[in-house]
Design a protein around this motif. Structure first.
Motif, PDB file in Angstrom:
ATOM      1  N   PHE A   1       0.835  -1.198   0.000  1.00  0.00           N
ATOM      2  CA  PHE A   1       0.000   0.000   0.000  1.00  0.00           C
ATOM      3  C   PHE A   1       0.873   1.253   0.000  1.00  0.00           C
ATOM      4  O   PHE A   1       0.585   2.224  -0.725  1.00  0.00           O
ATOM      5  CB  PHE A   1      -0.919  -0.007   1.223  1.00  0.00           C
ATOM      6  CG  PHE A   1      -1.869   1.159   1.281  1.00  0.00           C
ATOM      7  CD1 PHE A   1      -2.920   1.272   0.389  1.00  0.00           C
ATOM      8  CD2 PHE A   1      -1.709   2.152   2.249  1.00  0.00           C
ATOM      9  CE1 PHE A   1      -3.801   2.342   0.443  1.00  0.00           C
ATOM     10  CE2 PHE A   1      -2.586   3.225   2.309  1.00  0.00           C
ATOM     11  CZ  PHE A   1      -3.629   3.314   1.413  1.00  0.00           C
ATOM     12  N   GLY A   2       1.932   1.245   0.789  1.00  0.00           N
ATOM     13  CA  GLY A   2       2.845   2.384   0.819  1.00  0.00           C
ATOM     14  C   GLY A   2       3.490   2.647  -0.531  1.00  0.00           C
ATOM     15  O   GLY A   2       3.607   3.805  -0.968  1.00  0.00           O
ATOM     16  N   HIS A   3       3.884   1.577  -1.219  1.00  0.00           N
ATOM     17  CA  HIS A   3       4.479   1.729  -2.549  1.00  0.00           C
ATOM     18  C   HIS A   3       3.467   2.321  -3.536  1.00  0.00           C
ATOM     19  O   HIS A   3       3.812   3.176  -4.357  1.00  0.00           O
ATOM     20  CB  HIS A   3       4.976   0.379  -3.065  1.00  0.00           C
ATOM     21  CG  HIS A   3       6.150  -0.179  -2.311  1.00  0.00           C
ATOM     22  ND1 HIS A   3       7.201   0.614  -1.880  1.00  0.00           N
ATOM     23  CD2 HIS A   3       6.442  -1.450  -1.916  1.00  0.00           C
ATOM     24  CE1 HIS A   3       8.086  -0.147  -1.250  1.00  0.00           C
ATOM     25  NE2 HIS A   3       7.648  -1.389  -1.252  1.00  0.00           N
ATOM     26  N   ILE A   4       2.216   1.856  -3.438  1.00  0.00           N
ATOM     27  CA  ILE A   4       1.185   2.351  -4.349  1.00  0.00           C
ATOM     28  C   ILE A   4       0.849   3.813  -4.051  1.00  0.00           C
ATOM     29  O   ILE A   4       0.637   4.615  -4.968  1.00  0.00           O
ATOM     30  CB  ILE A   4      -0.064   1.456  -4.266  1.00  0.00           C
ATOM     31  CG1 ILE A   4       0.276   0.049  -4.773  1.00  0.00           C
ATOM     32  CG2 ILE A   4      -1.215   2.044  -5.089  1.00  0.00           C
ATOM     33  CD1 ILE A   4      -0.779  -0.996  -4.486  1.00  0.00           C
ATOM     34  N   LEU A   5       0.804   4.163  -2.771  1.00  0.00           N
ATOM     35  CA  LEU A   5       0.587   5.570  -2.418  1.00  0.00           C
ATOM     36  C   LEU A   5       1.637   6.454  -3.071  1.00  0.00           C
ATOM     37  O   LEU A   5       1.323   7.499  -3.662  1.00  0.00           O
ATOM     38  CB  LEU A   5       0.643   5.747  -0.897  1.00  0.00           C
ATOM     39  CG  LEU A   5      -0.578   5.366  -0.072  1.00  0.00           C
ATOM     40  CD1 LEU A   5      -0.277   5.593   1.415  1.00  0.00           C
ATOM     41  CD2 LEU A   5      -1.799   6.160  -0.476  1.00  0.00           C
ATOM     42  N   LYS A   6       2.888   6.041  -2.960  1.00  0.00           N
ATOM     43  CA  LYS A   6       3.991   6.847  -3.498  1.00  0.00           C
ATOM     44  C   LYS A   6       3.960   6.892  -5.020  1.00  0.00           C
ATOM     45  O   LYS A   6       4.231   7.940  -5.636  1.00  0.00           O
ATOM     46  CB  LYS A   6       5.324   6.274  -3.014  1.00  0.00           C
ATOM     47  CG  LYS A   6       6.538   7.102  -3.395  1.00  0.00           C
ATOM     48  CD  LYS A   6       7.801   6.524  -2.778  1.00  0.00           C
ATOM     49  CE  LYS A   6       9.018   7.372  -3.131  1.00  0.00           C
ATOM     50  NZ  LYS A   6      10.261   6.811  -2.522  1.00  0.00           N
ATOM     51  N   LYS A   7       3.592   5.774  -5.629  1.00  0.00           N
ATOM     52  CA  LYS A   7       3.627   5.669  -7.087  1.00  0.00           C
ATOM     53  C   LYS A   7       2.427   6.346  -7.757  1.00  0.00           C
ATOM     54  O   LYS A   7       2.563   7.004  -8.796  1.00  0.00           O
ATOM     55  CB  LYS A   7       3.684   4.190  -7.485  1.00  0.00           C
ATOM     56  CG  LYS A   7       3.864   3.932  -8.981  1.00  0.00           C
ATOM     57  CD  LYS A   7       3.910   2.428  -9.255  1.00  0.00           C
ATOM     58  CE  LYS A   7       5.160   1.794  -8.710  1.00  0.00           C
ATOM     59  NZ  LYS A   7       6.364   2.122  -9.538  1.00  0.00           N
ATOM     60  N   ASP A   8       1.239   6.200  -7.159  1.00  0.00           N
ATOM     61  CA  ASP A   8       0.013   6.605  -7.848  1.00  0.00           C
ATOM     62  C   ASP A   8      -0.789   7.712  -7.170  1.00  0.00           C
ATOM     63  O   ASP A   8      -1.620   8.344  -7.827  1.00  0.00           O
ATOM     64  CB  ASP A   8      -0.905   5.395  -8.016  1.00  0.00           C
ATOM     65  CG  ASP A   8      -0.297   4.318  -8.887  1.00  0.00           C
ATOM     66  OD1 ASP A   8       0.228   4.650  -9.960  1.00  0.00           O
ATOM     67  OD2 ASP A   8      -0.349   3.130  -8.487  1.00  0.00           O
TER      68      ASP A   8
END
Length: 331
Positions: free
Chosen positions: A77-84
């Protein structure tokens, strides 16, 4: 190409005030309990989160142990927050929890101040966040004094690591005690995350009365009874279902009894008469309970989220429909 949310994302579903707080939650929230772990497709996770946001789902619910492995859902979820989702954090309600086993030893489980504060620090690090909007104690601790557990939630708010706090899986009596302790400490308690569905109505035996009286909301998890209240199990157990996944211990083939299937088939007939799927009917049914402000869904594919949102095409019930459903559930 960077993600740009739909301009009509706030026109799809209703938002309900959570008790007497200033928080409004979408009538459907997305939980990351399953299908967001390290063993699942990262691109599918991204697609589900983006589509959910496009459809007005602003609340995303996690816990420290979600995976598998534990912690991987928060990391993804953290990676997706940062990416998208750069620039959209303030449009989101992000929640996480602690209370189940997370690491070895006496400080990695239950409800001590040591565990809860340490766990949230780890969760924030995994998600790359400074704070969460809601932090829950995930289950009651039979050994740690309730005053200590609530003091930990109070401390977390005062540290700025969570805006609001809640509890999950607490009975009516302990919920009332917890609310009084937090109220004395001056920390806002706004929400109880409780298991609630047509097939599991325990919250009606006192808990919802407490929440309504104390000005708190309820978010219903597993409102589809982990897939039983869908068309998935009407004709057996598909290989990609939760019941077929060995690591999900909350639903097994033994839970899918002939008696339950008979009820589900009858409920499905009522849903068809209403012009909606059984899952859609089950979602809006839990929202009939006055204190329930949001139904917390899970998903394994984008299409499931889209279908669930369509529940609000037929969101009201006649008295006759409610009576028919109640008669079916009573058997």
């Amino acid at each position: 190409m960077s993600y740009v949310p739909s301009e009509t994302r706030y026109e799809t579903i209703p938002y309900n005030r959570c008790g007497h707080s200033g928080v409004k939650l979408p009538a459907i929230s997305l939980g990351l309990w399953n299908n967001f772990g390290g063993e699942d497709s990262f691109e599918n996770q991204r697609n589900m989160l983006k589509r959910a946001f496009d459809l007005g789902i602003t609340h995303f619910d996690l816990a420290n142990n979600y995976g598998p492995p534990p912690g991987s859902a928060e990391e993804n979820f953290g990676h997706i927050l940062k990416k998208d989702f750069q620039g959209y954090r303030d449009e989101m309600i992000i929640s996480t929890k602690a209370g189940y086993t997370m690491w070895p030893g006496p400080y990695g489980d239950w409800g001590s101040k040591k565990y809860l504060v340490s766990s949230l620090d780890q969760s924030l690090n995994r998600m790359g966040l400074d704070y969460v909007d809601i932090f829950y104690h995930h289950r009651p601790d039979p050994e740690t004094p309730l005053e200590e557990t609530m003091a930990a939630l109070d401390l977390i708010v005062r540290q700025g690591k969570a805006l609001y706090v809640g509890i999950s899986n607490y009975g009516a009596e302990d919920t009332e005690k917890a609310i009084k302790i937090l109220k004395h400490q001056g920390t806002p308690f706004i929400i109880h995350q409780a298991r609630y569905s047509m097939l599991d109505r325990w919250v009606e035996d006192g808990l919802t009365d407490v929440l309504e009286r104390e000005g708190a909301g309820c978010i219903a998890f597993v409102p589809l009874a982990q897939g039983l209240l869908t068309n998935k199990y009407l004709n057996g157990i598909p290989k990609d279902s939760r019941a077929a996944k060995q690591y999900i211990k909350s639903l097994s083939e033994n839970d899918i009894s002939p008696e339950k299937i008979s009820k589900v088939q009858k409920l499905n007939e009522v849903a068809n008469e209403r012009g909606q799927s059984l899952a859609q009917m089950a979602l809006v049914w839990v929202l009939q309970e006055k204190s329930v402000v949001s139904a917390l869904i899970g998903a394994s594919k984008v299409q499931q989220i889209e279908e669930n949102i369509k529940a609000f095409d037929h969101a009201t019930f006649t008295e006759k429909e409610l009576q028919t459903i109640n008669n079916i559930l009573k058997g």
